[in-house]
Write a protein that holds these residues in place. Structure first.
Motif, short mmCIF file in Angstrom:
data_model
loop_
_atom_site.label_atom_id
_atom_site.label_comp_id
_atom_site.label_asym_id
_atom_site.label_seq_id
_atom_site.Cartn_x
_atom_site.Cartn_y
_atom_site.Cartn_z
N MET A 266 -17.51 1.51 -2.70
CA MET A 266 -17.88 0.73 -3.89
C MET A 266 -16.60 0.35 -4.65
O MET A 266 -15.75 1.20 -4.90
CB MET A 266 -18.81 1.53 -4.79
CG MET A 266 -19.27 0.77 -6.02
SD MET A 266 -20.47 1.74 -6.96
CE MET A 266 -20.73 0.62 -8.33
N ARG A 267 -16.49 -0.94 -5.02
CA ARG A 267 -15.28 -1.40 -5.69
C ARG A 267 -15.33 -1.05 -7.18
O ARG A 267 -16.34 -1.23 -7.85
CB ARG A 267 -15.11 -2.90 -5.49
CG ARG A 267 -13.77 -3.44 -5.96
CD ARG A 267 -13.55 -4.85 -5.47
NE ARG A 267 -13.43 -4.87 -4.02
CZ ARG A 267 -13.47 -5.98 -3.28
NH1 ARG A 267 -13.66 -7.14 -3.86
NH2 ARG A 267 -13.34 -5.91 -1.97
N ALA A 268 -14.20 -0.56 -7.69
CA ALA A 268 -14.11 -0.18 -9.09
C ALA A 268 -14.03 -1.41 -9.99
O ALA A 268 -13.65 -2.50 -9.55
CB ALA A 268 -12.86 0.69 -9.29
N THR A 269 -14.38 -1.24 -11.26
CA THR A 269 -14.34 -2.37 -12.20
C THR A 269 -12.92 -2.85 -12.45
O THR A 269 -12.72 -4.01 -12.82
CB THR A 269 -14.98 -1.99 -13.54
OG1 THR A 269 -14.26 -0.87 -14.10
CG2 THR A 269 -16.44 -1.62 -13.36
N PHE A 270 -11.93 -1.96 -12.26
CA PHE A 270 -10.53 -2.34 -12.49
C PHE A 270 -9.88 -2.91 -11.22
O PHE A 270 -8.70 -3.22 -11.21
CB PHE A 270 -9.72 -1.16 -13.01
CG PHE A 270 -9.96 0.14 -12.28
CD1 PHE A 270 -9.48 0.34 -11.00
CD2 PHE A 270 -10.67 1.16 -12.89
CE1 PHE A 270 -9.71 1.52 -10.32
CE2 PHE A 270 -10.90 2.36 -12.22
CZ PHE A 270 -10.42 2.54 -10.94
N ALA A 271 -10.65 -3.04 -10.15
CA ALA A 271 -10.14 -3.64 -8.91
C ALA A 271 -10.06 -5.15 -9.06
O ALA A 271 -10.85 -5.77 -9.78
CB ALA A 271 -11.03 -3.28 -7.74
N ASN B 209 -9.09 -3.35 -4.21
CA ASN B 209 -9.22 -4.42 -3.22
C ASN B 209 -8.18 -4.23 -2.13
O ASN B 209 -6.99 -4.46 -2.35
CB ASN B 209 -9.06 -5.78 -3.90
CG ASN B 209 -9.39 -6.92 -2.95
OD1 ASN B 209 -8.69 -7.14 -1.97
ND2 ASN B 209 -10.46 -7.63 -3.23
N SER B 210 -8.62 -3.84 -0.96
CA SER B 210 -7.68 -3.54 0.12
C SER B 210 -7.00 -4.78 0.67
O SER B 210 -5.88 -4.70 1.21
CB SER B 210 -8.39 -2.78 1.24
OG SER B 210 -9.45 -3.55 1.78
N GLU B 211 -7.63 -5.94 0.55
CA GLU B 211 -7.04 -7.18 1.08
C GLU B 211 -5.84 -7.62 0.26
O GLU B 211 -4.79 -7.98 0.82
CB GLU B 211 -8.10 -8.28 1.12
CG GLU B 211 -9.23 -7.99 2.10
CD GLU B 211 -10.51 -8.70 1.74
OE1 GLU B 211 -10.51 -9.46 0.74
OE2 GLU B 211 -11.52 -8.51 2.45
N GLU C 55 -3.55 -2.71 -7.31
CA GLU C 55 -3.33 -2.95 -5.88
C GLU C 55 -1.84 -3.05 -5.55
O GLU C 55 -1.36 -2.48 -4.56
CB GLU C 55 -4.05 -4.22 -5.45
CG GLU C 55 -5.55 -4.08 -5.32
CD GLU C 55 -6.31 -4.25 -6.63
OE1 GLU C 55 -7.55 -4.15 -6.62
OE2 GLU C 55 -5.65 -4.47 -7.69
N ALA C 56 -1.10 -3.78 -6.38
CA ALA C 56 0.34 -3.92 -6.15
C ALA C 56 1.05 -2.59 -6.36
O ALA C 56 2.02 -2.27 -5.66
CB ALA C 56 0.91 -4.99 -7.07
N GLN D 164 -8.43 8.59 -16.73
CA GLN D 164 -7.91 8.87 -18.08
C GLN D 164 -7.49 7.61 -18.82
O GLN D 164 -7.50 7.56 -20.05
CB GLN D 164 -6.74 9.85 -17.99
CG GLN D 164 -7.15 11.25 -17.54
CD GLN D 164 -5.96 12.13 -17.22
OE1 GLN D 164 -4.82 11.78 -17.51
NE2 GLN D 164 -6.23 13.27 -16.59
N SER D 165 -7.12 6.58 -18.08
CA SER D 165 -6.65 5.35 -18.72
C SER D 165 -7.75 4.62 -19.47
O SER D 165 -7.49 3.90 -20.44
CB SER D 165 -6.06 4.40 -17.67
OG SER D 165 -7.09 3.77 -16.90
N GLY D 166 -8.98 4.79 -19.00
CA GLY D 166 -10.09 4.08 -19.61
C GLY D 166 -10.14 2.61 -19.27
O GLY D 166 -10.98 1.86 -19.79
N ALA D 167 -9.25 2.14 -18.39
CA ALA D 167 -9.19 0.72 -18.04
C ALA D 167 -10.47 0.31 -17.31
O ALA D 167 -10.95 1.02 -16.42
CB ALA D 167 -7.98 0.44 -17.18
N ARG D 168 -10.97 -0.86 -17.69
CA ARG D 168 -12.20 -1.36 -17.09
C ARG D 168 -12.00 -2.67 -16.35
O ARG D 168 -12.96 -3.24 -15.81
CB ARG D 168 -13.28 -1.55 -18.17
CG ARG D 168 -13.61 -0.30 -18.97
CD ARG D 168 -14.35 0.71 -18.14
NE ARG D 168 -15.64 0.20 -17.69
CZ ARG D 168 -16.41 0.82 -16.78
NH1 ARG D 168 -15.99 1.93 -16.20
NH2 ARG D 168 -17.57 0.30 -16.42
N SER D 169 -10.78 -3.18 -16.32
CA SER D 169 -10.53 -4.46 -15.67
C SER D 169 -9.09 -4.52 -15.20
O SER D 169 -8.23 -3.75 -15.67
CB SER D 169 -10.78 -5.61 -16.66
OG SER D 169 -9.77 -5.62 -17.66
#
Length: 381
Positions: free
Chosen positions: A1-6, A83-85, A185-186, A267-272
């Motif tokens: 399942m892909r994360a919201t920050f992906a 995102n692995s691509e 990803e980077a 811990q970051s709380g990042a959503r995007s």
């Protein structure tokens, strides 16, 4: 399942030259495929990692290194829901800008280019994928998505201060937001580079007999791995023992990145992806303990491999090759490829423009071609 920050290909930030997207490949898949089919990627086959390409068939080249980095990156990205691509595209492209003879060639070319804006292999990778690859009818370069270009430019972190000219030129046309961190990803691609070279440099150093298994067994992580192998497979032959031990070290590094990064992301709380970029710190990282262990391993490799007498002798030889080719082409631009004639004519008496063309040409050479050209042209001279 892909994360919201992906990174989401459906929300990618587009290409400099708009194109109709593929109906069966995501934009990141298309970026990856264009990188794989590029001339610069193929040339990595004959560019050195540590040893000069012709010194042995079993040593890593920039191509095999890039493939190994991409494999590690896919694994980590998948485990973290990224995102692995996109991760793979950045990983495969991260070394496209390397000169012949590895960092030795880069150091030599940077010194020669100092009066003309310097040279940086990350910036050169951007130049390759945005300008120097010339196969498509509608644009120069590969016309990659913003997301992939951003990852290539700043996978090691924000790029601030005086920008390398090759990066500054493109950023002025297509803002890559160099002051922020890159996507997760980077960041995975960057850490996968560390994992890959820490592993394969130990393999290559042993194969080159620059140090022994007994010596590296004194290092953190490695001694534990050898003891595990000896307990599980008593009497195993030396080659299999080495491989089994070092693949355990490899696995421990990957597991550490996944666990540490998973916690950091939570811990970051990042959503995007945008929130990841603006955190002000990387979220893909080793644990402090692993980082300290790897520093000790890198210190060992620096002294026993990268600065080994045989390697230093070869470094001096290939530095001379670059130092002699550069002024030769600068003074005799007619020696550059014929298809560059129009650009050479346009440069006229602009020595900076000409120097940058020479740098592009030399940086694109393979080890073998640089040595052959040096021998041919200095013999003619």
């Amino acid at each position: 399942m892909r994360a919201t920050f992906a990174s989401d290909p459906d929300k990618a930030r587009g290409r400099l030259v708009p194109e109709e997207e593929s109906t069966f490949r995501s934009c990141y898949q298309r970026d990856r495929d264009r990188i794989i089919h590029s001339s610069a990627f193929r040339r990595l086959k004959h560019k050195t990692q540590v040893f000069v390409e012709h010194e042995g068939d079993y040593f890593r080249t920039r191509l095999t290194h890039s493939i190994e980095v991409a494999q590690v990156a896919r694994t980590i990205a998948g485990a973290l829901g990224l995102n692995s691509e996109l991760t793979e595209a950045v990983a495969l492209a991260h070394d496209l800008g390397h000169t012949p003879f590895g960092h030795t060639g880069e150091d030599a070319l940077h010194a020669l280019m100092e009066p003309y804006g310097g040279f940086d292999h990350n910036a050169q990778a951007i130049r390759i994928v945005t300008a120097l690859e010339r196969h498509y009818a509608e644009f120069d370069g590969l016309n990659l998505t913003w997301d992939t270009l951003e990852g290539i430019a700043k996978h090691n972190g924000p790029v601030t201060g005086d920008l390398p000219y090759a990066l500054a030129e493109y950023d002025a046309r297509h803002d890559l937001e160099l002051h922020t961190h890159a996507s997760a990803e980077a960041q995975v691609a960057a850490l996968s580079d560390d994992v890959a070279y820490n592993n394969h440099d130990l393999h290559d150093g042993l194969r080159a007999r620059l140090f022994t298994e007994e010596e590296i067994a004194e290092l953190p992580l490695i001694g534990v791995a050898y003891r595990e192998v000896d307990a599980a497979y008593p009497g195993i032959n030396s080659y299999r023992r080495r491989h089994e031990a070092l693949r355990r070290v490899f696995g421990v590094m990957v597991a550490d990145v996944i666990e540490t990064s998973r916690n950091a992301l939570a811990q970051s709380g990042a959503r995007s992806p945008g929130e990841i970029r603006h955190l002000g710190h990387p979220v893909i990282r080793f644990s402090p303990g692993m980082w300290q262990d790897l520093r000790e391993i890198r210190h060992f490799l620096f002294n026993r491999m990268y600065r080994a007498p045989s390697v230093m002798r070869k470094r001096a030889e290939v530095t001379k090759v670059v130092e002699e080719l550069f002024p030769l082409f600068l003074d005799r631009p007619d020696l550059l490829p014929r298809h560059w004639a129009r650009e050479i004519a346009a440069a006229g008496q602009d020595r900076t423009a000409l120097a940058r063309m020479v740098a592009d040409y030399i940086a694109g050479m393979t080890d073998r071609f640089a040595l052959q050209e040096h021998e041919r042209l200095t013999r003619i001279g």
